[in-house]
Design an enzyme around this catalytic site. Sequence first.
Site, mmCIF file in Angstrom:
data_model
loop_
_atom_site.group_PDB
_atom_site.id
_atom_site.type_symbol
_atom_site.label_atom_id
_atom_site.label_comp_id
_atom_site.label_asym_id
_atom_site.label_seq_id
_atom_site.Cartn_x
_atom_site.Cartn_y
_atom_site.Cartn_z
ATOM 1 N N ASP A 137 0.857 -1.185 0.000
ATOM 2 C CA ASP A 137 0.000 0.000 0.000
ATOM 3 C C ASP A 137 0.888 1.228 0.000
ATOM 4 O O ASP A 137 1.962 1.234 0.619
ATOM 5 C CB ASP A 137 -0.901 0.014 1.234
ATOM 6 C CG ASP A 137 -1.940 -1.099 1.219
ATOM 7 O OD1 ASP A 137 -2.452 -1.410 0.136
ATOM 8 O OD2 ASP A 137 -2.237 -1.640 2.296
ATOM 9 N N ASP A 163 -7.130 -1.430 -4.295
ATOM 10 C CA ASP A 163 -8.164 -1.121 -3.302
ATOM 11 C C ASP A 163 -9.157 -0.107 -3.863
ATOM 12 O O ASP A 163 -10.371 -0.233 -3.694
ATOM 13 C CB ASP A 163 -7.546 -0.539 -2.027
ATOM 14 C CG ASP A 163 -6.615 -1.486 -1.308
ATOM 15 O OD1 ASP A 163 -6.787 -2.717 -1.439
ATOM 16 O OD2 ASP A 163 -5.699 -0.995 -0.610
#
Length: 187
Positions: A137, A163
């Site tokens: 991330d 995401d």
Amino acid sequence: MLEPQRRLHILRGVSLLTGPFRRPPIWVPLLIFVLLLIADQLLKAWALSHLTPGQPPVVAVPGVLEWVLVFNTGAAWSMFSGSAAPLALGRLLVGLGILGYVLWRPQTRFLTVVLSMIAAGAVGNAIDGLRLGRVTDMIHAPPLSAVTKVIGQGSFPIFNLADSCVVVGTILLVIGTFIADRPKRTL
């Protein structure tokens, strides 16, 4: 110029989900899926080569977007931490299942785009989980953190493009469902 019957359907608010619009060619969901998957993997590769975990954020757009490298072995908000392999397998099955569904049973343009986005996001994070044992991330959005802090939930989680594909696709799917269920107006 649209033929009168089709124009009437559009004016009545034809459903985004089941409207009379032509279905896109079979290559459209594959193209969307592949482009989003490549973009996700390239951004993750960039983050791994240019960012260091634990370092302060790198401002990309002041007050809007920052780069911060973190890893997640679970799902959203670190739920199920330490379960990267089973989650990756589940994501892979769901993503490929959705893509297969769109290819096998062509949908409206809207559903084709939305479901292809969700499929690409699921497979993008599955690749990380299977390859690295964790999801990479790197996107931090201070405005989202400001909202979550106001409601007492701390900073908004750092996320990635995969995401975003899943979340935005799901939100659009829900909105499309509400629009589809709206009573039709007569002229």
